[in-house]
Design an enzyme around this catalytic site. Structure first.
Site, PDB file in Angstrom:
ATOM      1  N   ASP A   7      66.091 -13.730 -59.682  1.00 44.94           N
ATOM      2  CA  ASP A   7      64.996 -14.558 -59.926  1.00 44.94           C
ATOM      3  C   ASP A   7      64.385 -14.704 -61.105  1.00 44.94           C
ATOM      4  O   ASP A   7      64.562 -13.590 -61.908  1.00 44.94           O
ATOM      5  CB  ASP A   7      63.706 -14.293 -58.789  1.00 44.94           C
ATOM      6  CG  ASP A   7      62.469 -15.396 -58.880  1.00 44.94           C
ATOM      7  OD1 ASP A   7      62.928 -16.396 -58.856  1.00 44.94           O
ATOM      8  OD2 ASP A   7      61.337 -14.851 -59.236  1.00 44.94           O
ATOM      9  N   GLU A   9      61.084 -15.964 -63.920  1.00 44.95           N
ATOM     10  CA  GLU A   9      59.694 -16.610 -64.217  1.00 44.95           C
ATOM     11  C   GLU A   9      59.855 -17.101 -65.718  1.00 44.95           C
ATOM     12  O   GLU A   9      60.540 -16.473 -66.495  1.00 44.95           O
ATOM     13  CB  GLU A   9      58.589 -15.455 -64.118  1.00 44.95           C
ATOM     14  CG  GLU A   9      58.545 -14.736 -63.052  1.00 44.95           C
ATOM     15  CD  GLU A   9      58.006 -15.465 -61.620  1.00 44.95           C
ATOM     16  OE1 GLU A   9      57.594 -16.685 -62.110  1.00 44.95           O
ATOM     17  OE2 GLU A   9      58.190 -15.368 -60.666  1.00 44.95           O
ATOM     18  N   GLU A  52      47.969 -22.576 -66.702  1.00 41.41           N
ATOM     19  CA  GLU A  52      48.272 -22.763 -65.567  1.00 41.41           C
ATOM     20  C   GLU A  52      49.436 -21.965 -65.036  1.00 41.41           C
ATOM     21  O   GLU A  52      49.651 -21.527 -63.878  1.00 41.41           O
ATOM     22  CB  GLU A  52      48.873 -24.094 -65.197  1.00 41.41           C
ATOM     23  CG  GLU A  52      49.550 -24.912 -65.902  1.00 41.41           C
ATOM     24  CD  GLU A  52      49.312 -25.573 -67.241  1.00 41.41           C
ATOM     25  OE1 GLU A  52      49.925 -26.607 -67.654  1.00 41.41           O
ATOM     26  OE2 GLU A  52      47.917 -25.050 -67.588  1.00 41.41           O
ATOM     27  N   HIS A 150      53.269 -13.971 -58.620  1.00 37.85           N
ATOM     28  CA  HIS A 150      54.597 -14.228 -58.486  1.00 37.85           C
ATOM     29  C   HIS A 150      55.364 -13.244 -59.464  1.00 37.85           C
ATOM     30  O   HIS A 150      55.078 -13.001 -60.857  1.00 37.85           O
ATOM     31  CB  HIS A 150      55.216 -15.719 -58.921  1.00 37.85           C
ATOM     32  CG  HIS A 150      55.070 -16.601 -57.705  1.00 37.85           C
ATOM     33  ND1 HIS A 150      56.174 -16.808 -56.954  1.00 37.85           N
ATOM     34  CD2 HIS A 150      53.972 -17.140 -57.619  1.00 37.85           C
ATOM     35  CE1 HIS A 150      55.772 -17.660 -55.922  1.00 37.85           C
ATOM     36  NE2 HIS A 150      54.363 -17.869 -56.215  1.00 37.85           N
TER      37      HIS A 150
END
Length: 230
Positions: A7, A9, A52, A150
Protein backbone atom coordinates in the site's frame (compact mmCIF):
# COMPACT_ATOMS: atom_id res chain seq x y z
CA UNK A 1 3.65 -18.85 -4.41
CA UNK A 2 5.34 -15.64 -3.31
CA UNK A 3 3.37 -12.39 -3.49
CA UNK A 4 3.82 -8.91 -2.09
CA UNK A 5 0.84 -7.13 -0.51
CA UNK A 6 1.52 -3.41 -0.55
CA UNK A 7 0.00 0.00 0.00
CA UNK A 8 1.10 3.60 -0.49
CA UNK A 9 0.19 6.90 1.12
CA UNK A 10 0.51 9.98 -1.08
CA UNK A 11 0.11 13.76 -1.11
CA UNK A 12 -2.96 13.48 -3.33
CA UNK A 13 -4.67 11.52 -6.08
CA UNK A 14 -2.81 12.51 -9.24
CA UNK A 15 0.58 10.91 -9.87
CA UNK A 16 0.97 12.65 -13.22
CA UNK A 17 0.13 16.09 -11.84
CA UNK A 18 2.81 16.40 -9.18
CA UNK A 19 1.53 14.32 -6.26
CA UNK A 20 4.13 12.10 -4.59
CA UNK A 21 4.44 9.07 -2.31
CA UNK A 22 4.78 9.79 1.43
CA UNK A 23 4.84 6.20 2.70
CA UNK A 24 5.14 2.70 1.30
CA UNK A 25 4.44 -0.55 3.14
CA UNK A 26 5.00 -4.07 1.83
CA UNK A 27 4.19 -7.47 3.34
CA UNK A 28 5.53 -10.73 1.92
CA UNK A 29 3.08 -13.64 1.71
CA UNK A 30 3.79 -17.18 0.59
CA UNK A 31 0.77 -19.33 -0.28
CA UNK A 32 -1.40 -16.44 1.01
CA UNK A 33 0.14 -16.42 4.52
CA UNK A 34 2.39 -13.56 5.77
CA UNK A 35 5.93 -14.78 6.35
CA UNK A 36 6.95 -12.00 8.75
CA UNK A 37 9.10 -10.21 6.17
CA UNK A 38 8.06 -6.62 5.59
CA UNK A 39 9.35 -3.35 4.18
CA UNK A 40 8.15 0.08 5.29
CA UNK A 41 9.43 3.57 4.67
CA UNK A 42 8.19 7.06 5.34
CA UNK A 43 9.24 9.11 2.30
CA UNK A 44 10.11 12.78 1.85
CA UNK A 45 7.77 13.85 -0.99
CA UNK A 46 9.82 17.00 -1.71
CA UNK A 47 6.62 19.09 -1.81
CA UNK A 48 3.80 20.35 0.38
CA UNK A 49 1.08 18.12 1.87
CA UNK A 50 -2.49 19.46 1.83
CA UNK A 51 -4.19 19.75 5.22
CA UNK A 52 -7.03 17.42 4.16
CA UNK A 53 -4.46 14.73 3.35
CA UNK A 54 -2.73 15.20 6.72
CA UNK A 55 -6.10 14.63 8.42
CA UNK A 56 -6.27 11.20 6.75
CA UNK A 57 -2.66 10.01 6.94
CA UNK A 58 -1.21 12.06 9.79
CA UNK A 59 1.75 12.96 7.55
CA UNK A 60 3.11 16.50 7.60
CA UNK A 61 5.97 18.18 5.75
CA UNK A 62 7.79 18.62 9.07
CA UNK A 63 7.69 14.95 10.04
CA UNK A 64 8.87 13.82 6.59
CA UNK A 65 11.54 16.43 5.97
CA UNK A 66 14.40 14.21 7.26
CA UNK A 67 13.07 10.99 5.73
CA UNK A 68 14.68 9.43 2.64
CA UNK A 69 13.55 10.53 -0.81
CA UNK A 70 12.02 7.80 -2.95
CA UNK A 71 15.13 7.57 -5.14
CA UNK A 72 17.10 6.65 -2.02
CA UNK A 73 14.89 3.64 -1.22
CA UNK A 74 13.92 2.65 -4.78
CA UNK A 75 16.48 -0.15 -5.15
CA UNK A 76 15.67 -1.56 -1.71
CA UNK A 77 12.01 -1.67 -2.74
CA UNK A 78 12.83 -3.40 -6.05
CA UNK A 79 15.10 -5.93 -4.31
CA UNK A 80 12.37 -6.71 -1.76
CA UNK A 81 9.61 -7.32 -4.32
CA UNK A 82 11.84 -9.29 -6.71
CA UNK A 83 9.69 -10.91 -9.40
CA UNK A 84 6.67 -11.45 -7.13
CA UNK A 85 3.10 -10.53 -8.03
CA UNK A 86 2.12 -7.21 -6.41
CA UNK A 87 -1.27 -7.14 -4.69
CA UNK A 88 -2.97 -3.84 -3.85
CA UNK A 89 -6.45 -2.45 -3.25
CA UNK A 90 -7.39 -0.25 -6.20
CA UNK A 91 -4.07 -1.32 -7.68
CA UNK A 92 -4.19 1.10 -10.62
CA UNK A 93 -3.77 4.01 -8.18
CA UNK A 94 -0.74 2.49 -6.41
CA UNK A 95 0.74 1.27 -9.69
CA UNK A 96 0.60 4.78 -11.16
CA UNK A 97 2.45 6.24 -8.16
CA UNK A 98 5.07 3.48 -7.96
CA UNK A 99 5.85 3.70 -11.66
CA UNK A 100 5.89 7.52 -11.60
CA UNK A 101 8.44 7.46 -8.77
CA UNK A 102 10.56 4.79 -10.51
CA UNK A 103 10.62 6.77 -13.73
CA UNK A 104 11.59 9.93 -11.82
CA UNK A 105 14.73 8.19 -10.58
CA UNK A 106 15.59 6.62 -13.93
CA UNK A 107 14.38 3.08 -13.27
CA UNK A 108 12.13 0.97 -15.48
CA UNK A 109 8.43 0.89 -14.57
CA UNK A 110 6.84 -2.34 -13.35
CA UNK A 111 4.68 -4.11 -15.94
CA UNK A 112 0.94 -3.76 -15.36
CA UNK A 113 0.37 -7.52 -15.59
CA UNK A 114 2.34 -7.98 -12.36
CA UNK A 115 -0.32 -6.15 -10.34
CA UNK A 116 -3.40 -7.81 -8.84
CA UNK A 117 -6.35 -5.70 -7.64
CA UNK A 118 -8.27 -6.90 -4.59
CA UNK A 119 -11.00 -4.29 -5.20
CA UNK A 120 -11.75 -5.95 -8.56
CA UNK A 121 -11.75 -9.36 -6.87
CA UNK A 122 -14.19 -8.11 -4.21
CA UNK A 123 -16.60 -6.58 -6.76
CA UNK A 124 -16.62 -9.82 -8.73
CA UNK A 125 -17.31 -11.89 -5.63
CA UNK A 126 -19.82 -9.49 -4.01
CA UNK A 127 -21.44 -7.54 -6.85
CA UNK A 128 -23.30 -4.45 -5.71
CA UNK A 129 -21.73 -4.46 -2.23
CA UNK A 130 -19.21 -1.92 -0.88
CA UNK A 131 -15.68 -2.90 -1.83
CA UNK A 132 -13.55 -0.52 0.24
CA UNK A 133 -10.87 -2.02 2.48
CA UNK A 134 -12.85 -0.98 5.57
CA UNK A 135 -16.02 -2.60 4.22
CA UNK A 136 -14.22 -5.84 3.45
CA UNK A 137 -12.59 -5.94 6.89
CA UNK A 138 -16.06 -5.64 8.43
CA UNK A 139 -17.45 -8.32 6.10
CA UNK A 140 -14.70 -10.76 7.07
CA UNK A 141 -14.69 -9.74 10.76
CA UNK A 142 -11.11 -8.43 10.60
CA UNK A 143 -10.30 -6.06 13.46
CA UNK A 144 -9.55 -2.44 12.60
CA UNK A 145 -8.41 -1.74 16.16
CA UNK A 146 -4.79 -1.00 15.15
CA UNK A 147 -5.84 1.60 12.58
CA UNK A 148 -6.01 5.10 14.04
CA UNK A 149 -4.86 6.82 10.83
CA UNK A 150 -4.35 5.36 7.38
CA UNK A 151 -0.86 3.84 7.39
CA UNK A 152 0.69 1.96 4.49
CA UNK A 153 2.10 -0.96 6.49
CA UNK A 154 -1.01 -1.33 8.69
CA UNK A 155 -3.22 -1.30 5.60
CA UNK A 156 -0.96 -3.83 3.87
CA UNK A 157 -1.38 -6.25 6.79
CA UNK A 158 -5.16 -5.71 6.80
CA UNK A 159 -5.21 -6.30 3.05
CA UNK A 160 -3.21 -9.52 3.50
CA UNK A 161 -6.03 -10.84 5.72
CA UNK A 162 -8.68 -9.68 3.24
CA UNK A 163 -6.75 -11.26 0.35
CA UNK A 164 -6.66 -14.59 2.16
CA UNK A 165 -10.44 -14.45 2.65
CA UNK A 166 -11.07 -13.46 -0.97
CA UNK A 167 -9.18 -16.58 -1.96
CA UNK A 168 -11.34 -18.84 0.19
CA UNK A 169 -9.90 -18.27 3.65
CA UNK A 170 -7.70 -20.72 5.49
CA UNK A 171 -9.49 -23.68 3.92
CA UNK A 172 -8.82 -22.53 0.36
CA UNK A 173 -6.36 -25.41 -0.11
CA UNK A 174 -9.03 -28.11 0.33
CA UNK A 175 -8.98 -29.96 -2.97
CA UNK A 176 -9.29 -33.38 -4.58
CA UNK A 177 -6.39 -34.66 -6.63
CA UNK A 178 -8.45 -36.90 -8.92
CA UNK A 179 -12.11 -36.14 -9.61
CA UNK A 180 -12.54 -39.03 -12.03
CA UNK A 181 -12.12 -42.06 -9.83
CA UNK A 182 -12.27 -43.49 -6.30
CA UNK A 183 -9.81 -42.78 -3.56
CA UNK A 184 -9.94 -38.99 -3.60
CA UNK A 185 -7.19 -37.47 -1.51
CA UNK A 186 -7.82 -34.36 0.53
CA UNK A 187 -4.80 -32.06 0.31
CA UNK A 188 -4.09 -29.21 2.71
CA UNK A 189 -1.18 -26.94 1.72
CA UNK A 190 1.68 -26.74 4.20
CA UNK A 191 1.72 -23.56 6.24
CA UNK A 192 4.99 -21.91 7.24
CA UNK A 193 5.68 -21.73 10.98
CA UNK A 194 4.81 -18.58 12.86
CA UNK A 195 7.67 -16.05 12.92
CA UNK A 196 7.38 -16.15 16.73
CA UNK A 197 5.82 -19.11 18.61
CA UNK A 198 2.72 -18.33 20.63
CA UNK A 199 3.40 -18.06 24.36
CA UNK A 200 2.30 -20.95 26.58
CA UNK A 201 -1.13 -20.41 28.11
CA UNK A 202 -0.86 -23.10 30.81
CA UNK A 203 -0.10 -21.76 34.29
CA UNK A 204 2.33 -23.42 36.70
CA UNK A 205 -0.63 -24.25 38.96
CA UNK A 206 -2.37 -26.05 36.10
CA UNK A 207 0.81 -27.98 35.26
CA UNK A 208 1.14 -29.09 38.88
CA UNK A 209 -2.52 -30.15 39.01
CA UNK A 210 -2.09 -32.18 35.83
CA UNK A 211 1.02 -33.93 37.19
CA UNK A 212 -0.86 -34.79 40.37
CA UNK A 213 -3.74 -36.19 38.33
CA UNK A 214 -1.36 -38.37 36.25
CA UNK A 215 0.09 -39.82 39.44
CA UNK A 216 -3.39 -40.96 40.50
CA UNK A 217 -3.88 -42.93 37.26
CA UNK A 218 -0.50 -44.58 36.83
CA UNK A 219 2.30 -42.02 36.94
CA UNK A 220 5.10 -42.79 34.46
CA UNK A 221 3.07 -45.63 32.92
CA UNK A 222 0.38 -43.32 31.55
CA UNK A 223 0.12 -42.79 27.81
CA UNK A 224 0.96 -39.09 28.15
CA UNK A 225 4.28 -39.90 29.84
CA UNK A 226 5.07 -42.81 27.51
CA UNK A 227 4.65 -40.59 24.42
CA UNK A 228 6.53 -37.70 25.97
CA UNK A 229 3.56 -35.35 25.85
CA UNK A 230 4.17 -33.89 29.29
Amino acid sequence: MREIIFDTETTGFHALEGDRITEIGCVEVVDLIPTGRELQHLVNPERDIPKEVTQITGHTVEMLRDKPKFREIAQEFLDFIGDATLVAHNARFDMSFINMELERCGKAPIAGNRFKDTAVMARERFPGSPASLDALCKRFDISLGSRIKHGALIDAYLLAEVYLELNGGREQGLSFDDHSGPGHTVVFPARPPRPEPLPARVSEEERAAHEAFLETIGGDRTLWKTLGLV
